[in-house]
Design a protein around this motif. Structure first.
Motif, PDB file in Angstrom:
ATOM      1  N   PRO A  82     -74.894  30.124   6.828  1.00  0.00           N
ATOM      2  CA  PRO A  82     -73.792  29.493   7.017  1.00  0.00           C
ATOM      3  C   PRO A  82     -73.429  29.204   8.465  1.00  0.00           C
ATOM      4  O   PRO A  82     -74.207  30.147   9.229  1.00  0.00           O
ATOM      5  N   LEU A  83     -72.514  28.921   8.924  1.00  0.00           N
ATOM      6  CA  LEU A  83     -71.990  28.913  10.316  1.00  0.00           C
ATOM      7  C   LEU A  83     -71.662  30.357  10.616  1.00  0.00           C
ATOM      8  O   LEU A  83     -70.951  31.300   9.369  1.00  0.00           O
ATOM      9  N   HIS A  84     -71.866  30.953  11.647  1.00  0.00           N
ATOM     10  CA  HIS A  84     -71.877  32.479  11.872  1.00  0.00           C
ATOM     11  C   HIS A  84     -70.313  32.779  11.969  1.00  0.00           C
ATOM     12  O   HIS A  84     -69.256  32.171  12.058  1.00  0.00           O
ATOM     13  N   PRO A  85     -69.898  34.005  11.282  1.00  0.00           N
ATOM     14  CA  PRO A  85     -68.589  34.161  11.015  1.00  0.00           C
ATOM     15  C   PRO A  85     -67.777  34.512  12.179  1.00  0.00           C
ATOM     16  O   PRO A  85     -66.724  34.468  12.183  1.00  0.00           O
ATOM     17  N   GLU A  86     -68.540  35.107  13.251  1.00  0.00           N
ATOM     18  CA  GLU A  86     -67.917  35.332  14.492  1.00  0.00           C
ATOM     19  C   GLU A  86     -67.918  34.154  15.442  1.00  0.00           C
ATOM     20  O   GLU A  86     -68.798  34.208  16.371  1.00  0.00           O
ATOM     21  N   HIS A  87     -66.859  33.290  15.436  1.00  0.00           N
ATOM     22  CA  HIS A  87     -67.072  32.108  16.418  1.00  0.00           C
ATOM     23  C   HIS A  87     -65.840  31.485  16.886  1.00  0.00           C
ATOM     24  O   HIS A  87     -65.690  30.474  17.253  1.00  0.00           O
ATOM     25  N   LYS A  88     -64.841  32.512  16.881  1.00  0.00           N
ATOM     26  CA  LYS A  88     -63.725  32.142  17.172  1.00  0.00           C
ATOM     27  C   LYS A  88     -63.325  31.223  18.364  1.00  0.00           C
ATOM     28  O   LYS A  88     -62.881  30.009  18.385  1.00  0.00           O
TER      29      LYS A  88
END
Lengths: 742, 742
Positions: free
Chosen positions: B144-150
């Motif tokens: 999925p979309l990367h979890p760390e993408h703040k």
């Protein structure tokens, strides 16, 4: 060879003319022909350049790049000089002045032209050099003592006799090489009006310098002795070897006995060792050729070669350890070391020396130089010199402390526990330097001087050499009450020396210890360095343990001078962010800006920095009441003479006993071009310290979880050591053991 | 060739198997065979590496050291990786974290292994790379979309989509090189489950980034476009070139139009120009091969090649001019420049480029790289790149100021009068840098950042990048009232740009002028540099003339940052010897220690310093009421982030008009090894200044007695200029004339 022979015949013919009194030059009429005995010119040259090597030199000169380059460089210089009129001015100016520089230049030109003529057979060079030398012979009788000689032993061509001796060392070599091309009349003129009177001036005429057991005396001995060898004047050779009274109390042999330690260490330190070396090497080579029965290179167990090798070992990355009054640019590529390496190679054929020659990229123009250039050219593999761990004892008998070098992989620890080293010595007993590869990491300031840079007070030693560079705080050495060792008094310091108590190694460790009892009255201190290979860290770890025992409470400081940019520190910081004051008032402290203080949060403070592309971390044991000042050099420096260097000072206040313990690691890599950084933090987490009687226990915890106790015995003994600790007994033999704790 | 052919046959056979639905691997069952049309694998690779070059690459790989070394280095890396299990972790960590680094590493390994397989024909490499790529194809559908993408446009394998684009740029090249060895089934699997979905994610799925005219957009365009080229998917190629809507408002062509000036200058400056360059070069090379009808290298008058050449010109001694947020280690030997030089050489055969390749000591593993390695190896003479005086205009239309370079002999003047350069720009309009040979003498701090050094806040831009490095006082640029230009506001600064008014040369001089009217409201200033060759000085003299005209009285400072050790200064000194305070309170001034002040005794102050082995002297015209502060960087630096660098600040208090005039010389040599020093003082005695209308007259007096008036016309005109002076009229044509006064 035909040319040589024809010139020899010409020489004989001219001899005849002189003998018949038909010579028309007025200057020569004073010289009686009978005083100048005919010389077997075919046997010359025979000092560093030897007649027997000339055919090979001529044939092979172009074959080896280092030699042909040196020959071409000399040609370029001399050709340029020959294309213009040459001035031989009446001596007048002091060092650096015009007449001073001109006479220096002329000596080197005659030397180079004579060498070129001998090697190439081109008589244009010898004609020119002989003509120039004759002008000196004509001038010399009228030259009185030099007018500028206020504070020096006076010379004639130069303000100090040291320069006059240097001059004759080159001139006699030039004369020696010119002999096969020189008429008897010119030989007579030059030997009688220049060489002999100058040799007499340097010996009888400058007795005090000549009889000195000091490098000034060595220059004089070499000049006078080589003149004797060339002119077959045994008296000159004898006084050069044994002093004016022939007793041997002074002269070259006494200098060989007294100026070097049995390990070849010169007491003023490597920078001056290099300078002192040249006349030793040159005169010894000449003696070997002319008086082989003397066995000069075997003298004192081969002290000349030892001195050459010691000079090499006392360097790192091509530069000499900057102990005492050292200019930090100087290293193995200086001309003195080129002579040293070529002569040593000529004698020993030791292939290790080719590595040094390769670094020098220069050879001398003689048979030794050719051998170096040829063998280096023909060598299949890249040569390497075996730099190793060595103890260089100081003092003629080797009992005045010394300089110890511990080496392992890229790490080099230099521990200075030598005697004062005379007027150029620094007050830095039990101080140290650390190198990682070629880079000086824990550094020594060297001298505060910009050699030959006129705007910096003419290039002399600057005031800051006394107020900073010589002071103890300028070194990585113990300071008591912010005062330098021996209160900065050379005389007092020269009476005593530290003692090196151990220099040993075992499995994965090397150790050196020394004690000092006189630097601060009533205070004894010892220091031990252990270089540890097997802790599982990336590079060897340097353990530094300094113990102080005083009969009165005092403040004790241990400075640590590093290069590079601070990366991080631990501990509680109290920094001077918007105002700086000096760390102290005198003895070097007035030059250090106090940038603030660190105290430990858990008995350890780490300071880490980046230098070039590598990281370094100092882990300092910091028990209660100790603190660490961060400093930067540059306060009270009205002429901007000091370099802006960083340091830290570990401090104990008002105590009789103090123990300084630290571990230094090098680690990782910063690569800005390829955008990566490896291991920017070291492996050591913290260290601890405890002692049991004469044993020190240093506890090293790595971040990996590994932990070690390094047990150090401060008293050497043959049998087993045993220390009882809370974790049980540790038993070992030797000075150190490293015990894994888990 | 036999192996290649046999594998091609094998590929066909497998295609048949897949077409028959007989494939047994469960992962592939989802993919319909019909979707993956058979590819003419013999035509691959055809991006940077080309099938037509493979026979030559294989035959000649070992012949040229640079190429064989690169090949062997790749072999070593890949062999090592192949000897151990490879992890393909589920994406989780942000930049620098484990999964981030592992996916980067895997991409480069697949790329290298594929290249090795293509060049050497060794299928061990292709088998391994294909297997690894299949693991990505199997993983990808579940990511999925990367979890760390703040704070970033999110990626899938990485925290930001920029990294995902970078990844595909390498993976598509690997796939292209692996095609001849790849079964139809694997082709189908990888193209359908990895390449196409990822290209879709980078384009449709990340529309904002993909449509950006910005280097992030270029990486995406290159990744998507090259995927289209390899998979024969014209849609992908089209959106890569012209944006998602195909209008051409974004995409690669728009980026080529807008990101570079007509001279090939990239508005963020050379450090970021290098970074941005790689996807331009790589995608353009691939387009040239696959769509020659596009004439991409002719596009916009050859903008891609111009950008490569501009990057080279914007460097000195191998390092980029450190303008804006630059890491100072970066230069011509970075991998981006290796690609740039190889591609440019492959296209142009310009022998100048071989000099850069020689400096790089590295080539890319393809036909272009081989050509570079071969031609460099076979070149008889040492190649040289023609570094010259150049004006690089800024802005897509070239009307937003620019960076001017004046070069003569060893002297290089870099004058920055460019636009703000976006978020990484510094507030340094009309600032300059000066190089002597490879050494940066008048220096720019670059960025306050230790790239990738974790202990320095993880390697990000440090707080001092804002508080110091970006501020005007950190540059050699005009400061008003101790405030930075545009009050340090990027938005305001981006609205205006300086104007370069002249960039001209004549007999013995080169000149550049620029004006700036917006940096300080109500204040206009212009600056002119004249590089003068024929004054009879040892090296060219840099004349610097900065004129300020304000509608209100203000304080004006002109800082000057130099490296090296101060040798001497003239003027009356009032130094802070035993206490330091910062020079000011904010805008960078809080970081400068005030070491004291100089005022002129006779209208001129000289400051001279030694850097490496050469001397530099600044002669500053110092009329009454001007003064010069001496500074050192490092105040208010709690983390020791700043380097200890020296500077001086010429200051005028409360004035509407101020003129700063100086002349800089490089001179002499310090040689510590050979013990000589040449010309430690410069040739210039003093300088004076006067103005008549729009003319400036700078009077330069040499110590030799020579004196010159340099007359500068501030308004260009075609005809003659005439200025009447006390000594008579001066008449000339052109921007400058140099009139000898005696």
């Amino acid at each position: 060879m035909n040319k040589l022979v024809s010139n020899v015949l010409l020489g004989v013919a001219l001899t005849f003319v002189v003998a018949c009194g038909q010579d028309t030059t007025t200057e020569q009429t004073k010289v009686k022909a009978s005083e100048a005995a005919p010389v077997d010119v075919q046997a010359h040259p025979n000092l560093l350049l030897a007649a027997k090597d000339l055919p090979t030199l001529k044939t092979e000169a172009a074959n080896y790049p280092l030699f042909s380059r040196a020959l071409n460089a000399a040609k370029t210089t001399v050709d340029e000089a020959m294309a213009a009129p040459v001035d031989v001015p009446f001596p007048k100016d002091p060092g650096g002045g015009y007449t001073h520089e001109q006479h220096k230049k002329n000596a080197l030109l005659m030397y180079q032209a004579a060498t070129l003529s001998a090697i190439t057979g081109d008589t244009a060079y010898s004609d020119w050099a002989i003509a120039l030398m004759k002008r000196y012979a004509e001038l010399y009788p009228s030259v009185p003592l030099h007018p500028e000689h206020k504070h020096q032993a006076p010379g004639k061509l130069f303000w100090q006799v040291l320069n006059d001796a240097w001059w004759l060392v080159y001139i006699i070599q030039a004369y020696d090489a010119l002999l096969p091309q020189m008429s008897q009349a010119d030989q007579t003129l030059i030997s009688q009006q220049l060489l002999l009177p100058h040799a007499n001036f340097l010996s009888e005429g400058s007795a005090e310098t000549f009889n000195k057991v000091h490098n000034h005396g060595t220059w004089a001995a070499a000049a006078v002795g080589m003149t004797g060898l060339v002119l077959k004047d045994d008296h000159l050779v004898n006084i050069a070897l044994r002093g004016l009274d022939g007793s041997g109390a002074s002269g070259f042999l006494a200098q060989l006995d007294q100026l070097f330690s049995p390990d070849g260490y010169y007491t003023e330190g490597p920078y001056y060792q290099r300078y002192a070396l040249l006349p030793f090497v040159v005169f010894a080579r000449a003696l070997e050729r002319n008086k082989p029965e003397l066995g000069i290179f075997e003298y004192r167990d081969g002290i000349v070669l030892k001195a050459i090798y010691a000079s090499i070992q006392l360097s790192n990355g091509g530069l000499f350890f900057p102990l005492n009054d050292a200019i930090k640019d100087k290293g193995l590529d200086t001309i003195e070391m080129v002579f040293g390496v070529d002569v040593a190679y000529g004698l020993t054929g030791d292939k290790d020396l080719l590595a040094i020659a390769q670094y020098q990229q220069q050879v001398t123009l003689n048979g030794d130089g050719l051998a170096v250039a040829r063998d280096l050219h023909q060598l299949a593999a890249t040569p390497a010199f075996s730099f190793g761990s060595k103890l260089f004892r100081d003092g003629p008998a080797g009992d005045q402390g010394g300089v110890a070098i511990l080496r392992s992989n890229n790490a080099t620890v230099v521990f200075k526990a030598a005697s004062q080293g005379m007027g150029h010595g620094h007050f830095d007993r039990l101080g140290w330097i650390y190198y990682d590869g070629a880079n000086e990491i824990v550094s020594d300031y060297g001298a505060a001087r910009y050699l030959n840079v006129e705007p910096k007070r003419g290039g002399i030693y600057l005031p800051e050499n006394d107020t900073w560079a010589k002071q103890t705080v300028a070194h990585n050495a113990l300071v008591r009450n912010e005062e330098s060792q021996f209160s900065g008094d050379v005389k007092a310091a020269s009476k005593h020396n530290p003692e090196i108590t151990r220099f040993t190694r075992g499995d994965g460790w090397q150790l050196v210890s020394a004690t000092e009892s006189h630097a601060y009255p009533g205070t004894e201190f010892d220091r031990t360095f252990v270089l540890l290979d097997n802790l599982g860290t990336e590079a060897p770890v340097v353990l530094d343990l300094l113990r102080v025992d005083a009969n009165e409470a005092a403040n004790f400081d241990l400075p640590f001078h590093y290069q590079g940019q601070l990366m991080f520190h631990t501990g509680k910081a109290n920094l001077a962010l918007d105002a700086l004051k000096p760390l102290g008032k005198a003895n070097g402290y007035q030059h250090l800006w106090n940038k603030g203080e660190l105290v430990a949060e858990k008995n350890t403070v780490q300071v880490s920095w980046l230098q070039r592309n590598r990281f370094y971390t100092l882990t300092q044991w910091m028990p209660e009441k100790s603190r660490m000042a961060l400093t930067e050099l540059g306060a009270n420096d009205p002429e901007f003479n000091l370099r802006r260097e960083a340091g830290l000072v570990v401090r104990y206040a008002k105590t009789k006993q103090a123990t300084f313990v630290s571990a230094l690691e090098s680690h990782g890599e910063y690569n800005g071009v390829r955008e990566y950084t490896l291991a920017p933090r070291g492996d050591i987490g913290d260290i601890g310290y405890s002692s049991v009687g004469d044993y020190s226990l240093v506890h090293i915890k790595l971040k990996s979880g590994l932990a070690y106790t390094v047990a150090i015995a401060h008293v050497a003994q043959d049998g087993e050591h045993t220390v009882n600790t809370a974790e049980g007994a540790i038993t070992w033999t030797g000075d150190v053991t490293v015990v894994p704790n888990n």
